[in-house]
Design a protein around this motif. Structure first.
Motif, PDB file in Angstrom:
ATOM      1  N   HIS A 135       0.840  -1.210   0.000  1.00  0.00           N
ATOM      2  CA  HIS A 135       0.000   0.000   0.000  1.00  0.00           C
ATOM      3  C   HIS A 135       0.872   1.256   0.000  1.00  0.00           C
ATOM      4  O   HIS A 135       0.568   2.235  -0.697  1.00  0.00           O
ATOM      5  CB  HIS A 135      -0.925  -0.003   1.217  1.00  0.00           C
ATOM      6  N   ILE A 138       2.425   1.845  -3.475  1.00  0.00           N
ATOM      7  CA  ILE A 138       1.429   2.343  -4.433  1.00  0.00           C
ATOM      8  C   ILE A 138       1.186   3.830  -4.209  1.00  0.00           C
ATOM      9  O   ILE A 138       1.137   4.631  -5.159  1.00  0.00           O
ATOM     10  CB  ILE A 138       0.112   1.542  -4.301  1.00  0.00           C
ATOM     11  N   GLY A 139       1.053   4.232  -2.937  1.00  0.00           N
ATOM     12  CA  GLY A 139       0.833   5.646  -2.629  1.00  0.00           C
ATOM     13  C   GLY A 139       2.009   6.521  -3.021  1.00  0.00           C
ATOM     14  O   GLY A 139       1.831   7.605  -3.594  1.00  0.00           O
ATOM     15  N   GLN A 142       2.055   7.063  -6.702  1.00  0.00           N
ATOM     16  CA  GLN A 142       1.107   8.114  -7.088  1.00  0.00           C
ATOM     17  C   GLN A 142       1.666   9.502  -6.784  1.00  0.00           C
ATOM     18  O   GLN A 142       1.483  10.446  -7.563  1.00  0.00           O
ATOM     19  CB  GLN A 142      -0.216   7.916  -6.340  1.00  0.00           C
ATOM     20  N   GLY A 161      -3.390   6.622  -2.073  1.00  0.00           N
ATOM     21  CA  GLY A 161      -3.157   5.253  -2.501  1.00  0.00           C
ATOM     22  C   GLY A 161      -4.426   4.596  -3.001  1.00  0.00           C
ATOM     23  O   GLY A 161      -5.311   5.251  -3.556  1.00  0.00           O
ATOM     24  N   TYR A 169      -5.055   6.202   4.896  1.00  0.00           N
ATOM     25  CA  TYR A 169      -3.781   5.816   4.289  1.00  0.00           C
ATOM     26  C   TYR A 169      -2.628   6.196   5.219  1.00  0.00           C
ATOM     27  O   TYR A 169      -1.722   5.395   5.473  1.00  0.00           O
ATOM     28  CB  TYR A 169      -3.621   6.502   2.924  1.00  0.00           C
ATOM     29  N   GLY A 207       5.299   7.580   3.151  1.00  0.00           N
ATOM     30  CA  GLY A 207       3.853   7.441   2.992  1.00  0.00           C
ATOM     31  C   GLY A 207       3.086   8.382   3.904  1.00  0.00           C
ATOM     32  O   GLY A 207       2.087   8.987   3.505  1.00  0.00           O
ATOM     33  N   SER A 211       0.697  11.500   2.569  1.00  0.00           N
ATOM     34  CA  SER A 211      -0.731  11.561   2.906  1.00  0.00           C
ATOM     35  C   SER A 211      -1.147  12.960   3.351  1.00  0.00           C
ATOM     36  O   SER A 211      -2.329  13.311   3.286  1.00  0.00           O
ATOM     37  CB  SER A 211      -1.049  10.564   4.023  1.00  0.00           C
TER      38      SER A 211
END
Length: 404
Positions: A135, A138-139, A142, A161, A169, A207, A211
């Motif tokens: 996860h 993936i975030g 992005q 994500g 997230y 991450g 966020s």
């Protein structure tokens, strides 16, 4: 190895593989709230059909069921009272039944899989870290591909994500960071695992940043502070420097202006929650009733698990919930082993995150991880107590032999 033990080993291997696959699907699906979350939850629940009496009378199971029923019974009683009063926002009985199965059934299923030794706690830990790491990657992907990507624009981009929301997230990234830090502290971790964990911790930290969630920063900081308490001059100085840097960055940037509307909205939601609790302090208004309460305006939820619990099911449910969590936290603190310290740190993270954002009654993002952590805490406490009892018995036996 005897023929019987070889036969047991042969039967154990397929069960272990199936268990790891099932729990990987469950853990990976939880942040994204995919349909596979519900399918895997049902399969975990169905494993309890294989449970025998020794499982149901074990210390972890009795502790988890007792602590959960301590607040679950008042929640169910509040639902009954809402229906007796013909409250329009009352929790439906079907919703109440599903909630009970999710709170009790899935966590007990995980405890059963652990006690059957189809998966070890360490294997489960790496399943969780690995799933959250995907996860996180993936975030971050992005974030890097975002046209406005920069380290200074983290609050405006708000990467989410495949979780679908930047705040959850960030929560899962914070849990991953704290869990990675705990594993790095473990002396049983190999050098290759340490390298992988350092990489994972860096990804989780990025991450959190991507966020743009202030709650995720606070949540991660709470867990790290529990794992590495500020009990030395060096740590106090380090934590002070970090807090000072964050405070300076906050006040010299436009973060406070960007957060003003969010803070005002959440303050209004909390005020409305307290007013609603005062109107119905014993029975509450029902699950997910926030927007249906007369006089509601603004956002769609209380965004505070304690306020939401009292608003939905009354102050008795809230009080018993706090009592159960206080007991778990106290016992984890008293045991003071690496495992209980890790679980205490993760529970502290989850508690802080819940008071900043979530509902234990209706949030699939939050309820599953919270109940799993409580169940694992009961497993750790039960295992520690069994070890202590065995040590006491061994000492008593040795004394008896010496006396004789």
């Amino acid at each position: 190895m005897t023929g019987r033990s070889q036969k047991q080993e042969q039967h154990l291997a397929p069960a272990s593989v199936a268990t790891m696959a099932l729990l990987t699907i469950f853990v990976f699906s939880t942040p994204a709230k995919w349909a596979t979350l519900h399918i895997s939850s049902v399969l975990i629940l169905l494993t309890l059909l294989l449970a025998r009496r020794d499982f149901w009378v074990s210390l972890p199971v009795r502790a988890y069921v007792g602590l959960t029923l301590l607040w679950l019974l008042p929640v169910t009683g509040a639902t009954a009272l809402q229906h007796l009063q013909h409250l329009e926002t009352a929790t439906s009985w079907s919703e109440q039944a599903i909630f009970i199965l999710r709170v009790l059934g899935v966590s007990l299923g995980v405890l059963f899989l652990l006690q059957k030794q189809w998966i070890t706690l360490r294997q489960l830990t790496f399943v969780i870290v690995g799933s959250l790491l995907v996860h996180g990657l993936i975030g971050i992907g992005q974030w890097i591909l975002h046209p406005d990507f920069s380290l200074t624009a983290w609050r405006s981009i708000r990467i989410q994500g495949i979780v679908g929301n930047p705040n959850p997230y960030g929560l899962f990234m914070a849990l991953g960071l704290v869990l990675s830090a705990a594993l790095l502290r473990d002396r049983g971790t190999s050098q290759m695992q340490r390298l992988a964990l350092w990489i994972a911790a860096s990804i989780f930290a990025l991450g959190i940043l991507s966020s743009g969630s202030r709650g995720a920063i606070i949540t991660a900081a709470t867990g790290i502070a529990v794992l590495f308490p500020p009990n030395t001059t060096r740590r106090i100085g380090l934590y002070s420097a970090i807090l000072g840097s964050l405070a300076f960055a906050y006040f010299v940037s436009n973060w406070q202006d960007a957060n003003a509307h969010s803070d005002d909205t959440r303050a209004a939601a909390l005020k409305f929650s307290l007013q609603s609790i005062a109107q119905r302090p014993l029975a509450g208004w029902g699950f997910q009733s926030f927007m249906r309460i007369p006089g509601h305006s603004g956002i769609n939820a209380a965004h505070n698990m304690l306020a939401d619990l009292a608003l939905s099911s009354g102050v008795i449910a809230l009080g018993t919930f706090l009592l159960s969590i206080t007991w778990v936290g106290y016992r984890l603190l008293r045991m003071n082993t690496p495992l209980t310290q890790t679980l205490l740190a993760l529970l502290a993270c989850a508690f802080v995150a819940g008071t900043l954002e979530y509902s234990i009654l209706s949030s699939n993002h939050f309820r599953g991880p919270w109940m799993l952590l409580v169940a694992l805490a009961c497993q750790a406490l039960g295992a520690a107590r069994n070890c202590n009892e065995q040590d006491t018995t061994a000492v008593s036996h040795r004394k008896g032999v010496v006396a004789s």
